[in-house]
Design a protein around this motif. Sequence first.
Motif, short mmCIF file in Angstrom:
data_model
loop_
_atom_site.label_atom_id
_atom_site.label_comp_id
_atom_site.label_asym_id
_atom_site.label_seq_id
_atom_site.Cartn_x
_atom_site.Cartn_y
_atom_site.Cartn_z
N ARG A 17 -0.60 -17.93 -3.94
CA ARG A 17 -0.68 -16.97 -5.04
C ARG A 17 -1.99 -17.16 -5.79
NH1 ARG A 17 5.10 -15.58 -7.79
NH2 ARG A 17 6.26 -15.20 -5.85
N ASP A 63 -1.34 -12.57 -8.99
CA ASP A 63 0.04 -12.78 -9.42
C ASP A 63 0.12 -13.08 -10.91
OD1 ASP A 63 1.65 -13.01 -6.67
OD2 ASP A 63 -0.27 -14.07 -6.44
N ARG A 109 0.75 -4.91 -8.09
CA ARG A 109 1.81 -5.68 -7.45
C ARG A 109 3.11 -4.89 -7.41
NH1 ARG A 109 0.02 -9.89 -4.67
NH2 ARG A 109 2.23 -10.41 -4.63
N ASP A 141 4.63 -3.59 -5.07
CA ASP A 141 5.50 -3.90 -3.94
C ASP A 141 6.32 -5.16 -4.17
OD1 ASP A 141 3.13 -5.37 -3.96
OD2 ASP A 141 3.26 -5.80 -1.81
N THR A 142 6.05 -5.85 -5.29
CA THR A 142 6.80 -7.05 -5.66
C THR A 142 7.45 -6.81 -7.02
OG1 THR A 142 4.94 -8.09 -6.81
CG2 THR A 142 5.06 -8.41 -4.43
#
Length: 383
Positions: free
Chosen positions: A118, A167, A198, A200-201
């Motif tokens: 990350r 992240d 982000r 998709d997370t």
Amino acid sequence: MTKNSPVSRMDELPIRDELRGKSPYGAPQLDVPVRLNTNENPYPLPEPLVRRIAERVTEAARHLNRYPDRDAIELRTALAAYLTRTAGHAVTTEQVWAANGSNEVIQQLLQTFGGPGRTALGFEPSYSMHALISRGTGTGWISGPRNDDFTIDVEAARAAIAEHRPDVVFVCSPNNPTGTAVEADTVLALYEAAQAARADTAGALVVVDEAYVEFSHHPSLLRLIEGRPNLVLSRTMSKAFGAAGLRLGYLAADPAVVDAVQLVRLPYHLSSVTQATALAALEHTDTLLGYVAQLKGERDRLVAELRALDCQVVASDANFVQFGLFDDAHAVWQAILDHGVLVRDNGVPGWLRVTAGTPAENDAFLDAVRAVLKERSLKENKR
């Protein structure tokens, strides 16, 4: 340095590759009459507070055979009350977490939301521990862009976030070492960009480091955490509370973030003595914030006086001032030191940083700068 000294042998150890060749965080502590290099509050704690600390610590000492309150409920409740009162936005005990200095808060956040595989992104120059703790937790570090005046270029920052998809994103307001504050609109733009990058997370964590916010002309960004589960504010009692030796930092965020960092916290990480001392300090908030008002006035005086000396000065919202520009900042740093005043050379090309001290300390600093500028002018004229 000898071959067998601990420092020279470190590279012979099986340390992680990303730590090789790195230097630990530190500021020189030299024995000089005036030290204005580490952003400490120059005023000792008032005697009534010292007595109250002694009372609370004495009571805590009677129970040192037992572990401290693991979750620091009383302390977190008091910190929540302080934030609610001073930052203009109500927070609950469940939204606050405390640790040994804001550095441990940052470490726990990176252990939880960063780590191997990350990345974290910050806008440099900024607080160097963001990058150091990232590397220490195995989190990749990305240096984001700033404008020439040290503000954050929102569009360039958005582009960097979209490209690197970090992240964790760090925003320091007021920023160290420049003293610049970040507008709420900028933080919101970066938060939205980080979540989009982000998507998709579960999104990205955005950490606003408000270590110096009590000194700022701008209000705290605490209100922004409402409805933003991935936004965290980090604070400290080292600066405004004049308690650098206490080592107490804290965060405010969604309760889920507080629950998450407890996955990595060490058992009973805050000692009973630390909790007792912090609680005593919070009882004397009004007195301590009175010292903050004095320091803000001294900071503004430093800005005005340095500008009158034809120094360039970055507008400051902190308890320190970045000033320059110098062809050889380190030579100026040494010359000021030769006059008995220690300031900070952070390695930002052309710039030095001075902490706002007592009126007498600031007078000594300004006298030193006047003398150094005069000496340098005389040397230039002789060429």
